[in-house]
Enzyme design. Structure first.
Site, PDB file in Angstrom:
ATOM      1  N   ARG A  41       7.702 -29.429   0.727  1.00 19.14           N
ATOM      2  CA  ARG A  41       7.578 -28.101   1.334  1.00 19.14           C
ATOM      3  C   ARG A  41       8.806 -27.237   1.061  1.00 19.14           C
ATOM      4  O   ARG A  41       8.687 -26.017   0.945  1.00 19.14           O
ATOM      5  CB  ARG A  41       7.349 -28.228   2.839  1.00 19.14           C
ATOM      6  CG  ARG A  41       5.950 -28.728   3.133  1.00 19.14           C
ATOM      7  CD  ARG A  41       5.704 -28.856   4.606  1.00 19.14           C
ATOM      8  NE  ARG A  41       4.290 -29.098   4.838  1.00 19.14           N
ATOM      9  CZ  ARG A  41       3.789 -29.530   5.983  1.00 19.14           C
ATOM     10  NH1 ARG A  41       4.580 -29.766   7.000  1.00 19.14           N
ATOM     11  NH2 ARG A  41       2.504 -29.713   6.123  1.00 19.14           N
ATOM     12  N   LYS A 205     -15.603 -36.476  11.388  1.00 20.28           N
ATOM     13  CA  LYS A 205     -16.504 -36.027  12.452  1.00 20.28           C
ATOM     14  C   LYS A 205     -17.196 -34.703  12.177  1.00 20.28           C
ATOM     15  O   LYS A 205     -16.581 -33.760  11.675  1.00 20.28           O
ATOM     16  CB  LYS A 205     -15.707 -35.866  13.746  1.00 20.28           C
ATOM     17  CG  LYS A 205     -15.204 -37.166  14.292  1.00 20.28           C
ATOM     18  CD  LYS A 205     -14.432 -36.883  15.559  1.00 20.28           C
ATOM     19  CE  LYS A 205     -14.003 -38.157  16.247  1.00 20.28           C
ATOM     20  NZ  LYS A 205     -13.128 -37.835  17.382  1.00 20.28           N
ATOM     21  N   GLY A 358      -5.908 -31.455   5.385  1.00 21.47           N
ATOM     22  CA  GLY A 358      -4.754 -32.327   5.199  1.00 21.47           C
ATOM     23  C   GLY A 358      -5.095 -33.649   4.541  1.00 21.47           C
ATOM     24  O   GLY A 358      -4.456 -34.069   3.576  1.00 21.47           O
ATOM     25  N   GLY A 381      -4.703 -27.485   8.975  1.00 23.54           N
ATOM     26  CA  GLY A 381      -5.453 -26.759  10.002  1.00 23.54           C
ATOM     27  C   GLY A 381      -5.721 -25.317   9.609  1.00 23.54           C
ATOM     28  O   GLY A 381      -6.796 -24.777   9.864  1.00 23.54           O
TER      29      GLY A 381
HETATM   30  P1  ADP Z   1      -9.380 -33.244   6.379  1.00 22.62           P
HETATM   31  O1  ADP Z   1      -8.050 -33.573   7.022  1.00 22.62           O
HETATM   32  O2  ADP Z   1      -9.282 -33.139   4.907  1.00 22.62           O
HETATM   33  O3  ADP Z   1     -10.023 -32.039   7.019  1.00 22.62           O
HETATM   34  P2  ADP Z   1     -10.769 -35.115   8.071  1.00 22.62           P
HETATM   35  O4  ADP Z   1      -9.586 -35.183   8.957  1.00 22.62           O
HETATM   36  O5  ADP Z   1     -11.979 -34.437   8.575  1.00 22.62           O
HETATM   37  O6  ADP Z   1     -10.357 -34.481   6.643  1.00 22.62           O
HETATM   38  O7  ADP Z   1     -11.267 -36.579   7.668  1.00 22.62           O
HETATM   39  C1  ADP Z   1     -10.452 -37.517   7.049  1.00 22.62           C
HETATM   40  C2  ADP Z   1     -10.726 -38.903   7.565  1.00 22.62           C
HETATM   41  O8  ADP Z   1     -12.115 -39.191   7.561  1.00 22.62           O
HETATM   42  C3  ADP Z   1     -10.079 -39.953   6.717  1.00 22.62           C
HETATM   43  O9  ADP Z   1      -9.051 -40.557   7.460  1.00 22.62           O
HETATM   44  C4  ADP Z   1     -11.211 -40.925   6.389  1.00 22.62           C
HETATM   45  O10 ADP Z   1     -10.838 -42.271   6.501  1.00 22.62           O
HETATM   46  C5  ADP Z   1     -12.242 -40.572   7.433  1.00 22.62           C
HETATM   47  N1  ADP Z   1     -13.597 -40.961   7.022  1.00 22.62           N
HETATM   48  C6  ADP Z   1     -14.273 -40.582   5.928  1.00 22.62           C
HETATM   49  N2  ADP Z   1     -15.460 -41.206   5.848  1.00 22.62           N
HETATM   50  C7  ADP Z   1     -15.541 -42.028   6.914  1.00 22.62           C
HETATM   51  C8  ADP Z   1     -16.522 -42.957   7.389  1.00 22.62           C
HETATM   52  N3  ADP Z   1     -17.650 -43.159   6.726  1.00 22.62           N
HETATM   53  N4  ADP Z   1     -16.258 -43.634   8.521  1.00 22.62           N
HETATM   54  C9  ADP Z   1     -15.105 -43.423   9.184  1.00 22.62           C
HETATM   55  N5  ADP Z   1     -14.148 -42.561   8.803  1.00 22.62           N
HETATM   56  C10 ADP Z   1     -14.356 -41.880   7.676  1.00 22.62           C
HETATM   57 MG    MG Z   2      -7.591 -34.485   8.909  1.00 19.12          MG
END
Ligand code: ADP
Ligand code: MG
Length: 401
Positions: A41, A205, A358, A381
């Site tokens: 960063r 989620k 992230g 975020g």
């Molecule tokens: P971002 O930070 O890019 O927005 P998220 O925080 O929504 O992404 O999701 C990332 C997490 O989702 C990762 O830690 C990954 O392990 C988890 N994940 C992806 N697929 C699954 C799954 N099928 N079951 C449980 N966790 C999952």
């Molecule tokens: Mg995330």
């Protein structure tokens, strides 16, 4: 929201004091030794800082680090950042002993064109996160009567804090190069995408992605769903998902989104097969099953090979791809296959490829595809709220072009 904002090259900064909001929220060694474990960063901030110094501005840089919540926690001091920044710039970075106190005021007043001062951790003062007008004004006053505010901390533009939004009430406000790039590329893809626009949405989620799914169904030609949230869609359609991540409260929402896609003529792709495991573990036993037929005691941790093929085909002739959320538990090698395949497919298209979120950024980096993407957003975020189509206070506060 208007993404067409003035930037540092649209304003004269020569001989002026510039209050520069940076994102120096760097990870520090846990032992309190003051060692910065990743200076990415700080390096990312260099182009804007160097430009301002070359233009003959006196730069008053500021940032938050961690969450001291108004307490003066020494392990969250900006001093190690000043040291690293001065090594990278090849010139002294003057460190203030406070934020808007006597030392900062005196050092800001004496600051000459071409010099740079760094204030202490903004969140040592409760006024920062409260967007206290008095604190914002005190920050602005450091830059003096003909001062300028440059915002370059994209990671905090979704927060209306004193240093990210409040200060713009007192100084002309423009973006630095980092924010400009985010606005140009992500803003451009949302407002006027090169089509077809394919959105790939995954992660854990549904509930954390409702705004993103909803907004991208408004503008994309194809929306692809993967990751943990796919099982809520599968369950909503009457499938068996075993022990997979499931948010039963969001099944109706999933059905609404399927309907919305139909009404809008958006192609919605859901996983047809799944790699499921008998435990949430890197060495779990695994097998491929149709997504709606996951046995009890098993959980879906990655998209299956047929789904991988369909998703890779869908991005092949895209004009723009926006990707948020890994396709599976990429932290476990065994279940990173789907995420890796999608990253590889993105690396091969001629499309504009944008990674937001992230964990998604981390996945692309970890899997070695970072330099093959058009843009990896620097704000987790913030990039999510951007893709949700929400107004970002730290962007709204900047002068329109
Ligand atoms: P971002 O930070 O890019 O927005 P998220 O925080 O929504 O992404 O999701 C990332 C997490 O989702 C990762 O830690 C990954 O392990 C988890 N994940 C992806 N697929 C699954 C799954 N099928 N079951 C449980 N966790 C999952
Ligand atoms: Mg995330």
């Amino acid at each position: 929201m208007n993404y067409n904002k003035k930037t540092v090259t649209d304003i004269d900064v020569a001989g002026k004091k510039v209050l520069l909001r940076c994102d120096f929220n760097v990870p520090m060694a846990k032992d309190g030794s003051g060692v910065i474990t990743d200076d990415k960063r700080i390096r990312a901030a260099l182009p804007t800082i160097q430009y301002l110094l070359e233009q003959g501005a006196a730069v008053i840089a500021c940032s938050h680090m961690g969450k001291p919540k108004g307490e003066w926690k020494p392990e969250l001091s900006m001093k190690p950042v000043a040291k690293r920044l001065s090594e990278l710039l090849g010139q002294e970075v003057i460190m203030a002993a406070d934020i808007v106190g006597e030392d900062a005021k005196a050092k800001a007043a004496a600051l000459q064109p071409g010099q740079i001062l760094l204030l202490e951790n903004l969140r040592y003062d409760k006024g920062e996160t409260k967007n206290d007008p008095a604190f914002a004004k005190a920050l602005a006053d450091l830059a003096g009567a003909d001062g300028v505010y440059v915002s370059d901390a994209f990671g905090t533009v979704h927060r209306a804090h004193a240093s990210t939004a409040g200060v713009a009430a007192y100084l002309p406000a423009v973006s630095g190069f980092l924010i400009q790039k985010e606005l140009d590329i992500i803003g451009g893809a949302l407002a006027d995408p090169k089509r077809p626009l394919v959105a790939i949405l995954g992660g854990s989620k549904v509930s954390s992605k409702i705004g993103v799914i909803n907004n991208l169904l408004e503008i994309a030609d194809t929306v692809i769903i993967g990751g943990g949230m796919a099982y809520t869609f599968a369950a909503a359609q009457g499938g068996k998902v075993g022990d997979s991540l499931l948010e039963a409260d969001w099944e109706q929402y999933a059905l609404d989104m399927i309907k919305k896609a139909e009404e809008k003529g958006v192609k919605l792709l859901l996983p047809t097969d799944t790699v499921c495991a008998n435990a949430f573990a890197p060495d779990a036993e695994s097998k491929v099953v149709p997504t709606g037929e996951i046995p009890d005691g098993w959980q879906g941790l990655d998209i299956g090979p047929k789904t991988v093929e369909a998703y890779c085909a869908a991005v092949a002739d895209a004009g723009t791809v926006i990707w948020n959320g890994p396709m599976g538990v990429f932290e476990f090698d065994k279940f990173a296959v789907g995420t890796k395949a999608v990253a590889e497919a993105l690396s091969k298209t001629d499309a504009i490829t944008i990674i937001g979120g992230g964990d998604s950024a981390a996945a692309v980096q970890q899997l070695g595809y970072a330099d093959k993407m058009t843009h990896i957003s620097t704000g987790g975020g913030a990039s999510l709220e951007f893709m949700e189509g929400k107004e970002l206070p730290g962007v709204a506060a900047l002068l329109d072009k």
